[in-house]
Design a protein around this motif. Structure first.
Motif, PDB file in Angstrom:
ATOM      1  N   LEU A 160       0.923  -1.146   0.162  1.00  0.00           N
ATOM      2  CA  LEU A 160       0.119   0.045   0.049  1.00  0.00           C
ATOM      3  C   LEU A 160       0.865   1.249  -0.016  1.00  0.00           C
ATOM      4  CD1 LEU A 160      -2.392  -0.969   3.044  1.00  0.00           C
ATOM      5  CD2 LEU A 160      -2.591  -1.438   0.390  1.00  0.00           C
ATOM      6  N   ASP A 161       0.408   2.320  -0.837  1.00  0.00           N
ATOM      7  CA  ASP A 161       1.160   3.598  -0.385  1.00  0.00           C
ATOM      8  C   ASP A 161       0.749   4.248   0.652  1.00  0.00           C
ATOM      9  OD1 ASP A 161      -1.530   4.773  -0.601  1.00  0.00           O
ATOM     10  OD2 ASP A 161      -1.261   5.593  -2.658  1.00  0.00           O
ATOM     11  N   MET A 162       1.269   5.261   1.153  1.00  0.00           N
ATOM     12  CA  MET A 162       0.929   5.863   2.441  1.00  0.00           C
ATOM     13  C   MET A 162      -0.417   6.414   2.905  1.00  0.00           C
ATOM     14  SD  MET A 162       3.849   4.549   3.618  1.00  0.00           S
ATOM     15  CE  MET A 162       3.840   5.095   5.291  1.00  0.00           C
ATOM     16  N   THR A 163      -1.170   6.369   1.986  1.00  0.00           N
ATOM     17  CA  THR A 163      -2.623   6.820   2.272  1.00  0.00           C
ATOM     18  C   THR A 163      -3.520   5.456   2.130  1.00  0.00           C
ATOM     19  OG1 THR A 163      -3.280   6.806  -0.374  1.00  0.00           O
ATOM     20  CG2 THR A 163      -2.303   8.486   0.498  1.00  0.00           C
ATOM     21  N   GLY A 164      -2.785   4.553   2.071  1.00  0.00           N
ATOM     22  CA  GLY A 164      -3.383   3.252   2.309  1.00  0.00           C
ATOM     23  C   GLY A 164      -4.145   2.691   1.017  1.00  0.00           C
ATOM     24  N   ARG A 165      -3.685   3.109  -0.040  1.00  0.00           N
ATOM     25  CA  ARG A 165      -4.325   2.502  -1.428  1.00  0.00           C
ATOM     26  C   ARG A 165      -3.191   1.781  -1.989  1.00  0.00           C
ATOM     27  NH1 ARG A 165      -5.093   6.842  -6.485  1.00  0.00           N
ATOM     28  NH2 ARG A 165      -5.587   4.868  -8.310  1.00  0.00           N
ATOM     29  N   PRO A 166      -3.851   0.421  -2.361  1.00  0.00           N
ATOM     30  CA  PRO A 166      -2.960  -0.514  -2.984  1.00  0.00           C
ATOM     31  C   PRO A 166      -2.204  -0.134  -4.161  1.00  0.00           C
ATOM     32  CG  PRO A 166      -5.012  -1.721  -2.590  1.00  0.00           C
ATOM     33  CD  PRO A 166      -5.318  -0.168  -2.334  1.00  0.00           C
ATOM     34  N   ILE A 167      -0.866  -0.405  -4.244  1.00  0.00           N
ATOM     35  CA  ILE A 167       0.029  -0.230  -5.457  1.00  0.00           C
ATOM     36  C   ILE A 167       0.637  -1.132  -6.120  1.00  0.00           C
ATOM     37  CG2 ILE A 167       0.444   2.435  -4.466  1.00  0.00           C
ATOM     38  CD1 ILE A 167       3.243   1.039  -3.696  1.00  0.00           C
ATOM     39  N   GLN A 168       0.597  -2.410  -5.418  1.00  0.00           N
ATOM     40  CA  GLN A 168       1.389  -3.581  -5.895  1.00  0.00           C
ATOM     41  C   GLN A 168       0.972  -4.794  -5.481  1.00  0.00           C
ATOM     42  OE1 GLN A 168       5.564  -3.656  -5.052  1.00  0.00           O
ATOM     43  NE2 GLN A 168       5.969  -5.424  -5.823  1.00  0.00           N
ATOM     44  N   TYR A 169       0.589  -5.847  -6.333  1.00  0.00           N
ATOM     45  CA  TYR A 169       0.470  -7.275  -5.912  1.00  0.00           C
ATOM     46  C   TYR A 169       1.332  -8.014  -6.527  1.00  0.00           C
ATOM     47  CZ  TYR A 169      -1.839 -11.623  -6.029  1.00  0.00           C
ATOM     48  OH  TYR A 169      -1.763 -12.919  -5.891  1.00  0.00           O
ATOM     49  N   THR A 170       2.154  -8.912  -5.709  1.00  0.00           N
ATOM     50  CA  THR A 170       2.955  -9.776  -6.301  1.00  0.00           C
ATOM     51  C   THR A 170       2.988 -11.118  -5.998  1.00  0.00           C
ATOM     52  OG1 THR A 170       4.755  -7.852  -6.008  1.00  0.00           O
ATOM     53  CG2 THR A 170       5.459  -9.960  -6.006  1.00  0.00           C
ATOM     54  N   ARG A 171       3.283 -12.012  -6.982  1.00  0.00           N
ATOM     55  CA  ARG A 171       3.456 -13.536  -6.485  1.00  0.00           C
ATOM     56  C   ARG A 171       4.739 -13.845  -6.837  1.00  0.00           C
ATOM     57  NH1 ARG A 171       2.938 -18.611  -8.657  1.00  0.00           N
ATOM     58  NH2 ARG A 171       1.646 -19.966  -7.348  1.00  0.00           N
ATOM     59  N   ALA A 172       5.653 -13.747  -5.809  1.00  0.00           N
ATOM     60  CA  ALA A 172       6.940 -14.295  -6.089  1.00  0.00           C
ATOM     61  C   ALA A 172       7.544 -15.851  -5.498  1.00  0.00           C
ATOM     62  CB  ALA A 172       7.766 -13.426  -4.888  1.00  0.00           C
ATOM     63  N   ARG A 173       8.414 -16.327  -6.326  1.00  0.00           N
ATOM     64  CA  ARG A 173       8.592 -17.784  -6.191  1.00  0.00           C
ATOM     65  C   ARG A 173       9.996 -17.885  -5.793  1.00  0.00           C
ATOM     66  NH1 ARG A 173       6.165 -15.626 -10.177  1.00  0.00           N
ATOM     67  NH2 ARG A 173       7.197 -16.488 -11.972  1.00  0.00           N
ATOM     68  N   ALA A 174      10.462 -18.422  -4.480  1.00  0.00           N
ATOM     69  CA  ALA A 174      11.692 -18.274  -3.742  1.00  0.00           C
ATOM     70  C   ALA A 174      12.413 -19.608  -3.990  1.00  0.00           C
ATOM     71  CB  ALA A 174      11.759 -17.672  -2.637  1.00  0.00           C
ATOM     72  N   ALA A 175      13.702 -19.845  -4.408  1.00  0.00           N
ATOM     73  CA  ALA A 175      14.380 -21.189  -4.211  1.00  0.00           C
ATOM     74  C   ALA A 175      14.224 -21.371  -2.677  1.00  0.00           C
ATOM     75  CB  ALA A 175      15.792 -21.081  -4.758  1.00  0.00           C
ATOM     76  N   ALA A 176      13.739 -22.562  -2.283  1.00  0.00           N
ATOM     77  CA  ALA A 176      13.639 -23.075  -0.845  1.00  0.00           C
ATOM     78  C   ALA A 176      14.929 -22.894   0.123  1.00  0.00           C
ATOM     79  CB  ALA A 176      12.817 -24.154  -0.803  1.00  0.00           C
ATOM     80  N   ASP A 177      15.873 -23.494  -0.667  1.00  0.00           N
ATOM     81  CA  ASP A 177      17.087 -23.682  -0.112  1.00  0.00           C
ATOM     82  C   ASP A 177      18.114 -22.587   0.184  1.00  0.00           C
ATOM     83  OD1 ASP A 177      17.769 -23.799  -2.606  1.00  0.00           O
ATOM     84  OD2 ASP A 177      19.287 -25.388  -2.683  1.00  0.00           O
ATOM     85  N   ARG A 178      17.474 -21.367  -0.415  1.00  0.00           N
ATOM     86  CA  ARG A 178      18.701 -20.180  -0.565  1.00  0.00           C
ATOM     87  C   ARG A 178      18.002 -19.212   0.408  1.00  0.00           C
ATOM     88  NH1 ARG A 178      19.316 -20.430  -6.969  1.00  0.00           N
ATOM     89  NH2 ARG A 178      20.150 -22.354  -7.276  1.00  0.00           N
ATOM     90  N   ILE A 179      16.606 -19.418   0.853  1.00  0.00           N
ATOM     91  CA  ILE A 179      16.076 -18.337   1.720  1.00  0.00           C
ATOM     92  C   ILE A 179      15.343 -18.940   2.935  1.00  0.00           C
ATOM     93  CG2 ILE A 179      13.874 -18.602   0.335  1.00  0.00           C
ATOM     94  CD1 ILE A 179      13.999 -15.192   0.310  1.00  0.00           C
ATOM     95  N   GLN A 180      15.207 -17.813   4.001  1.00  0.00           N
ATOM     96  CA  GLN A 180      14.721 -18.314   5.101  1.00  0.00           C
ATOM     97  C   GLN A 180      13.787 -17.369   5.451  1.00  0.00           C
ATOM     98  OE1 GLN A 180      16.794 -18.411   8.928  1.00  0.00           O
ATOM     99  NE2 GLN A 180      15.981 -20.395   9.378  1.00  0.00           N
ATOM    100  N   LEU A 181      12.384 -17.347   5.377  1.00  0.00           N
ATOM    101  CA  LEU A 181      11.538 -16.435   5.616  1.00  0.00           C
ATOM    102  C   LEU A 181      11.153 -16.093   7.252  1.00  0.00           C
ATOM    103  CD1 LEU A 181       8.703 -17.034   3.023  1.00  0.00           C
ATOM    104  CD2 LEU A 181      10.596 -15.459   2.636  1.00  0.00           C
ATOM    105  N   VAL A 182      11.366 -15.066   7.668  1.00  0.00           N
ATOM    106  CA  VAL A 182      11.346 -14.671   8.979  1.00  0.00           C
ATOM    107  C   VAL A 182      10.067 -13.627   9.149  1.00  0.00           C
ATOM    108  CG1 VAL A 182      12.342 -13.785  11.152  1.00  0.00           C
ATOM    109  CG2 VAL A 182      13.815 -15.110   9.158  1.00  0.00           C
TER     110      VAL A 182
END
Length: 246
Positions: A219-241
């Motif tokens: 969202l931008d700082m007014t609360g309006r959506p600006i971006q929708y993303t569908r990301a695919r990450a290599a499971a052995d290269r990233i640890q989501l926290v």
């Protein structure tokens, strides 16, 4: 490192396991540095006096332990520690990577214009049929592909976004050029799936490997959506926290 390593074939330990343990010890000792490429299977087979199938089994075992990683078309590498990737109100790839003393970069791998379907209209809070920019990106840390992303933006708000991203390699900087100085994460949904062929090629991982799927709305700082993303990450290269305030 010697040109030929003698294995104890009378020790009752499988030859491939001896090779695995030898390579593991060398990696731990620093003989192979983190991120370095392992010698070709043919060279290792010659060194240990075995066939390539035996070497391949040892490498597969080290890969399953996360000690090695196989990059399709590039070879086998000593795995770097997984990138720790916090998910919270402020999630910026470049900042996250830089804070871990790695070099971030972004590559434009495709773009198109398309009309918003029901899913995209709902995520971005717009009308059906609104014209969108779809941006395909590859996010990289220290030259290692980490995330393939498909991003959607309302075209009327960021008309020059494709060119701006291609020049800067940063979504944050491209948004700034469009007059959107800051943004925050509304929500993140995390699932997993087996990698698709096109993503496997971009990430340099074998087909059949898992990827983490991260869907998010910013969202931008007014609360309006600006971006929708569908990301695919290599499971052995990233640890989501996931942060407590995320």
């Amino acid at each position: 490192m010697t040109n030929h390593t003698i294995l104890d074939r009378s020790a009752g330990i499988a030859v491939w396991r001896q090779i695995m343990e030898t390579l593991k010890a060398e990696i731990v000792s620093g003989a192979f540095e983190e991120g370095s490429r392992l010698p070709p299977e043919s060279d290792l087979a010659k060194r240990f006096g075995v066939n390539r199938h035996t070497v391949r089994r040892a490498i597969a075992a080290l890969t399953s332990e996360g000690i090695l990683r196989a990059d399709q078309g590039r070879g086998t590498f000593v795995a770097s520690a997984p990138l720790s990737y916090p998910i919270g109100p402020r999630t910026r790839f470049s900042e996250i990577v830089s804070e871990q003393d790695r070099a971030p970069s972004g590559r434009l791998i495709g773009s198109a214009l398309e009309e918003a379907d029901a899913l995209l209209a709902n995520q971005l809070g717009i009308s059906l049929g609104t014209m969108l920019i779809r941006l395909e990106t590859l996010r990289v840390a220290d030259g290692v592909p980490i995330i393939v992303g498909t991003n959607w933006f309302e075209r009327s708000r960021v008309p020059n976004f494709v060119a701006d991203y291609a020049e800067t390699g940063s979504i944050t900087k491209a948004l700034e050029l469009a007059g959107i100085e800051d943004y925050r994460r509304k929500e993140t949904r995390i699932t997993s799936e087996l990698v698709e062929a096109k993503d496997a090629q971009q990430l340099g991982i074998p087909l059949g490997q898992p990827v983490l799927v991260v869907e998010s709305v910013n969202l931008d700082m007014t609360g309006r959506p600006i971006q929708y993303t569908r990301a695919r990450a290599a499971a052995d290269r990233i640890q989501l926290v996931v942060n407590g305030d995320g």
